[in-house]
Design a protein around this motif. Sequence first.
Motif, short mmCIF file in Angstrom:
data_model
loop_
_atom_site.label_atom_id
_atom_site.label_comp_id
_atom_site.label_asym_id
_atom_site.label_seq_id
_atom_site.Cartn_x
_atom_site.Cartn_y
_atom_site.Cartn_z
N LEU A 1 11.34 13.03 1.14
CA LEU A 1 9.88 13.06 1.03
C LEU A 1 9.35 11.71 0.60
CD1 LEU A 1 9.53 16.45 -0.89
CD2 LEU A 1 9.22 16.09 1.56
N ALA A 2 8.32 11.22 1.27
CA ALA A 2 7.69 9.97 0.87
C ALA A 2 7.09 10.13 -0.53
CB ALA A 2 6.61 9.57 1.86
N VAL A 3 7.26 9.14 -1.39
CA VAL A 3 6.81 9.21 -2.78
C VAL A 3 5.59 8.31 -2.96
CG1 VAL A 3 7.40 8.78 -5.18
CG2 VAL A 3 9.10 9.73 -3.64
N LYS A 4 4.45 8.94 -3.22
CA LYS A 4 3.22 8.21 -3.51
C LYS A 4 2.65 8.56 -4.88
CE LYS A 4 3.03 6.24 0.56
NZ LYS A 4 3.26 4.78 0.70
N SER A 5 3.12 9.66 -5.44
CA SER A 5 2.61 10.11 -6.74
C SER A 5 3.75 10.77 -7.51
CB SER A 5 1.45 11.09 -6.57
OG SER A 5 1.94 12.32 -6.06
N LEU A 6 3.52 10.96 -8.81
CA LEU A 6 4.52 11.63 -9.63
C LEU A 6 4.69 13.08 -9.20
CD1 LEU A 6 3.59 10.16 -13.12
CD2 LEU A 6 5.59 9.60 -11.74
N PHE B 1 8.02 17.88 -6.22
CA PHE B 1 8.39 18.60 -5.00
C PHE B 1 9.79 18.21 -4.53
CE2 PHE B 1 3.63 18.69 -4.38
CZ PHE B 1 3.51 20.03 -4.67
N ALA B 2 10.15 16.93 -4.71
CA ALA B 2 11.49 16.49 -4.32
C ALA B 2 12.55 17.18 -5.17
CB ALA B 2 11.60 14.97 -4.46
N GLY B 3 12.28 17.26 -6.49
CA GLY B 3 13.23 17.93 -7.37
C GLY B 3 13.36 19.40 -7.04
N LYS B 4 12.24 20.04 -6.70
CA LYS B 4 12.27 21.45 -6.32
C LYS B 4 13.08 21.64 -5.04
CE LYS B 4 9.25 25.47 -5.73
NZ LYS B 4 10.00 26.03 -4.59
N ASP C 1 16.32 23.96 -4.87
CA ASP C 1 16.35 25.14 -3.99
C ASP C 1 17.48 25.08 -2.98
OD1 ASP C 1 14.14 26.04 -5.33
OD2 ASP C 1 12.69 25.54 -3.76
N ARG C 2 17.82 23.87 -2.54
CA ARG C 2 18.88 23.71 -1.54
C ARG C 2 20.25 23.46 -2.18
NH1 ARG C 2 15.92 19.72 2.92
NH2 ARG C 2 14.24 21.16 3.50
N ASP C 3 20.28 23.40 -3.52
CA ASP C 3 21.52 23.11 -4.24
C ASP C 3 22.14 21.81 -3.73
OD1 ASP C 3 23.45 23.58 -6.19
OD2 ASP C 3 24.78 24.61 -4.78
N GLU C 4 21.29 20.78 -3.63
CA GLU C 4 21.72 19.48 -3.14
C GLU C 4 21.61 18.44 -4.25
OE1 GLU C 4 20.08 19.93 1.48
OE2 GLU C 4 18.96 18.75 -0.01
N SER C 5 22.29 17.33 -4.07
CA SER C 5 22.11 16.19 -4.96
C SER C 5 20.72 15.60 -4.75
CB SER C 5 23.16 15.11 -4.67
OG SER C 5 24.44 15.54 -5.06
N LEU C 6 20.14 15.10 -5.83
CA LEU C 6 18.84 14.44 -5.74
C LEU C 6 19.07 12.98 -5.35
CD1 LEU C 6 15.77 14.56 -6.16
CD2 LEU C 6 16.16 13.99 -8.56
#
Length: 390
Positions: free
Chosen positions: A339-344, A349-352, A356-361
């Motif tokens: 996801l493109a990051v423009k705001s905190l 949403f990226a962490g969620k 939810d996908r049980d993936e590495s951040l």
Amino acid sequence: MMKTKRILLLAVLLLSACAAQRTAPQSPMGMDFLPQSGEFITVDGSKAAPGEVLALAKSADYLLLGEGHRNACDHSVQQLLVRELAEGGRPPAVGLEMVGTDLQPVLDRFNSGELPPSEMGKALDWQENWGYPFSLFEPLFEIARRYALPVGALNAPRALVKAVSEKGLDALSPADRERLPRVIVPPIPEQRDELKSVYEEHARQGRSSGDLDRFLLVQSLWDTSMAENAFGLRKSTGRPVVIMAGAGHVERGWGIASRLRTLDPQARIVLLLPLRDSADFDRRDGDGFFYCPETYRSRMGMTLEAREGRIVVRAVERGSRADTAGIRPGDVLEVAQGLAVKSLLDLHFAGKRAHDRDESLVFTLSRRGEPVVVDLGKLGKSGTSGEEKQ
């Protein structure tokens, strides 16, 4: 002839380069400088000297100081202004959104000198009733004690707001009805449109409960209660009132101020608001501004700052998960979990998504113009080896 051809070719290349350049937009300039944290800004978008802002604040019968409840810079600026006002010719009373009127007896004990500032967090059950760290607010109580400034509760009682949110007005008990403002003033059309947008955004995030009308009713209950109680505080103390409230209750004068104009039509109302990004400057929001960028201290050991539409890593704790992963001060977050990051909020949403996908951040950063990819591991688990890919 060959020399002439070379000159013509060079001219064509130069013209092509010029044609490819973008023309600067001709829209009016908002701010005429890039502010630093804590600096003041005039309504025209120029740098304001602290004395100018203080003179504006001293002229107010009601000074509404907007804030982001977690933003330490906001609180520092607010406390600076209250201290300066206290040392001037018209020391104010202080009204707090953070405290419901059912807790005014606790503030009365503070005002009488019975309770010290250090005990107010516990006495007001701050964590339960407000939820934001009391450490950000304690210096304000220290200033109030030092200068004998009366402190008043402005908000509707928390239990009352909860009852209205869940049941509406018709289901309230007679005792609860007695605690309502005399008239709950609905939002003006402009505020209603803004609140509707907020409600729809909350709904997209799964954070809304109840319908739009109930949401608007609760917002109106907050704004009307704070205006009514600020008016009462001014009458009872004979002082100007500094109102500490979230920026959403202050901006454009739509929230608390619009209700105050009905209750106290001759009073001078001044709005001072935090500005997060110079690109977001809008002179219609207030009568003056203070620049406090949005910051976030991650549990992974990095401090992030939102500035000019970018998220910049301002600090990294040595030995932290962010340090081990390879994140460094000055890095700019470009992409998080695809996801493109423009705001905190984008990071939320990226962490969620990662959870939810049980993936590495996974972050893609920009470092001195070069892309850097870092893997922070799965949320709630220890980090990875911190391998850096460029």
